[in-house]
Write a protein that holds these residues in place. Structure first.
Motif, PDB file in Angstrom:
ATOM      1  N   ARG A  67       0.494   9.332   6.662  1.00  0.00           N
ATOM      2  CA  ARG A  67       0.502   8.198   5.728  1.00  0.00           C
ATOM      3  C   ARG A  67       0.428   8.670   4.274  1.00  0.00           C
ATOM      4  N   ARG A 116       6.877  -3.619   5.068  1.00  0.00           N
ATOM      5  CA  ARG A 116       5.772  -4.565   4.902  1.00  0.00           C
ATOM      6  C   ARG A 116       4.861  -4.199   3.745  1.00  0.00           C
ATOM      7  N   PHE A 117       4.516  -2.923   3.621  1.00  0.00           N
ATOM      8  CA  PHE A 117       3.564  -2.537   2.579  1.00  0.00           C
ATOM      9  C   PHE A 117       4.154  -2.644   1.188  1.00  0.00           C
ATOM     10  N   ARG A 120       4.834  -7.147   1.076  1.00  0.00           N
ATOM     11  CA  ARG A 120       3.691  -8.027   1.353  1.00  0.00           C
ATOM     12  C   ARG A 120       2.418  -7.226   1.090  1.00  0.00           C
ATOM     13  N   THR A 121       2.328  -6.725  -0.127  1.00  0.00           N
ATOM     14  CA  THR A 121       1.327  -5.717  -0.473  1.00  0.00           C
ATOM     15  C   THR A 121      -0.096  -6.234  -0.329  1.00  0.00           C
ATOM     16  N   TYR A 124      -1.035  -6.450   3.216  1.00  0.00           N
ATOM     17  CA  TYR A 124      -1.142  -5.112   3.794  1.00  0.00           C
ATOM     18  C   TYR A 124      -2.437  -4.427   3.366  1.00  0.00           C
ATOM     19  N   VAL A 125      -2.772  -4.478   2.067  1.00  0.00           N
ATOM     20  CA  VAL A 125      -3.983  -3.832   1.558  1.00  0.00           C
ATOM     21  C   VAL A 125      -5.224  -4.438   2.202  1.00  0.00           C
ATOM     22  N   GLU A 128      -5.323  -3.492   6.083  1.00  0.00           N
ATOM     23  CA  GLU A 128      -5.526  -2.059   6.316  1.00  0.00           C
ATOM     24  C   GLU A 128      -6.784  -1.549   5.638  1.00  0.00           C
ATOM     25  N   ILE A 130      -7.625  -0.960   2.505  1.00  0.00           N
ATOM     26  CA  ILE A 130      -7.408   0.093   1.512  1.00  0.00           C
ATOM     27  C   ILE A 130      -8.220  -0.230   0.266  1.00  0.00           C
ATOM     28  N   LEU A 138      -1.752   2.598  -5.600  1.00  0.00           N
ATOM     29  CA  LEU A 138      -0.722   2.044  -4.719  1.00  0.00           C
ATOM     30  C   LEU A 138       0.339   1.223  -5.454  1.00  0.00           C
ATOM     31  N   LEU A 142       4.359   1.708  -4.953  1.00  0.00           N
ATOM     32  CA  LEU A 142       5.118   0.641  -4.310  1.00  0.00           C
ATOM     33  C   LEU A 142       6.224   0.111  -5.197  1.00  0.00           C
ATOM     34  N   TYR A 208      -4.669  -5.056  11.425  1.00  0.00           N
ATOM     35  CA  TYR A 208      -3.855  -6.262  11.316  1.00  0.00           C
ATOM     36  C   TYR A 208      -3.743  -7.042  12.624  1.00  0.00           C
TER      37      TYR A 208
END
Length: 382
Positions: A67, A116-117, A120-121, A124-125, A128, A130, A138, A142, A208
């Motif tokens: 990642r 997706r990341f 749809r940040t 996602y954050v 996950e 983050i 990020l 992104l 998720y």
């Protein structure tokens, strides 16, 4: 005709990899290009395939740190030399569609979702979990990935989406139509059994999937819940669980199907782009209690395949479980519903699409063919 398959990465097994398996069945001699391949994490049959990895396979600690190398994936796929192939089929939720085909080649992308990341940040954050410096850096990364993702979409001749939900995202982010072909579901033999009193959830235990909603709901209901699978979220989930909740860990396929057949209902609390596991459960004659969002709205029917809950809360899920305990479920109806998504149907639909696309390309009508996708999308009986 020279054919190549391209896949994001082969280091975890899920629905996207089942699509790749079906594509490989269509083209068993086609090489598979991917960023990284971890044989220990994939079914043994993959070791017999012609899998060709990128330079990322030689990066330090790539198995655990893949990642952190996110900025390298675009280059990894662009560096593949695919100049000898006439047909390229990419299976992508992120980077595989970014390969560079030769002029005159046909590139069809089976899109599990746009990145997706990147798009749809916030969602996602949050899911996950983050935070810290990584969360602050990020947005800069992104921004670069969104630009690359948009540009690389122009290298795709035709998009295929796994659901209408994903087709809508393709239209929004790439301004392209997509044909909808649901992914293949390997349906087990139909042998309905008398359900037992436990409920079931599981799969990859990652944030998720929202399995904490199931745990909170069943802590309140005090009904037995079994959770199968493993993942980085397991320790957190186990700390939340009461004595009525059992974690089974990884289970083999026979055990998984046995659990499907014996459970009272399967709990599906996350929002998925499609969701294959609920259909496998339906094929065994057991109902689903699912959050009414994403692909579940296309594959499940409230009051027929089980129940929906409409708020992503433990209270809403608990209420749906309580109400479902008086529902009458016909196992044969559930099985017939699942059969709409069988592997033979997927293979036939993809084969027809590829044949028609090649003909359209040969006659100079590929753009016209793409515009017809709204009419060609496979319907689901409701």
């Amino acid at each position: 005709m020279r054919v190549a398959l391209v896949h994001d990465y082969l280091n975890q097994y899920g629905g996207a990899e089942r699509v790749l398996e079906a594509l490989h069945e269509l083209f068993p001699t086609a090489p598979i290009y991917t960023s990284i391949f971890d044989p220990t994490a994939m079914p043994a049959v993959y070791r017999r395939w012609d899998i060709r990895t990128s330079f990322m396979q030689r990066m330090p600690a790539w198995r655990t740190q893949f990642r952190r190398y996110v900025a390298l994936y675009p280059t990894a796929f662009e560096r593949f030399d695919l100049s000898s192939y006439d047909l390229i089929i990419s299976s992508s939720s992120a980077f595989a569609k970014g390969i560079i085909p030769r002029p005159g080649a046909l590139h069809i992308c089976y899109c599990h979702t746009p990145m997706r990341f990147a798009w749809r940040t916030d969602d996602y954050v949050a899911r996950e979990q983050i935070n810290g410096l990584q969360a602050k850096l990020l947005p800069f990364l992104l921004n670069y990935l969104r630009i690359w993702d948009t540009v690389s979409a122009n290298r795709v001749d035709l998009f295929v989406a796994n659901s209408r939900e994903v087709a809508g995202r393709i239209a929004r982010y790439y301004r392209r139509p997509a044909m909808v072909i649901p992914p293949p579901v390997d349906l087990p033999s139909y042998a309905p059994r008398q359900p037992e009193e436990f409920y079931l959830a599981g799969g990859r235990l990652i944030p998720y999937k929202r399995l904490e909603l199931a745990i909170e709901a069943f802590n309140h209901l005090r009904l037995p819940l079994k959770i199968f699978g493993d993942g980085r979220d397991r320790a957190r989930l186990e700390r939340m669980a009461g004595p009525n909740i059992e974690f089974l860990g990884w289970v083999d396929e026979a055990t998984r199907l046995d659990l499907f057949a014996r459970c009272r209902a399967f709990i599906f609390p996350g929002e998925e782009d499609f969701g294959i596991t609920p259909l496998e459960v339906l094929a065994m004659g057991r109902p689903i209690i699912a959050y009414a969002a994403g692909g579940a709205l296309e594959t499940l029917i409230d009051g027929v395949t089980g129940r929906f809950f409409y708020q992503p809360t433990a209270a809403a899920l608990a209420a749906a479980v309580a109400l479902s305990r008086t529902d009458y479920i016909d196992p044969l109806v559930l099985r017939r519903h699942a059969e709409q998504f069988s592997r033979p149907r997927f293979l036939a639909a993809m084969r027809n699409l590829i044949d028609e696309a090649l003909t359209a390309q040969h006659t100079g009508r590929l753009a016209e063919f793409e515009q017809s996708f709204a009419q060609l999308s496979l319907p689901v009986s409701r």
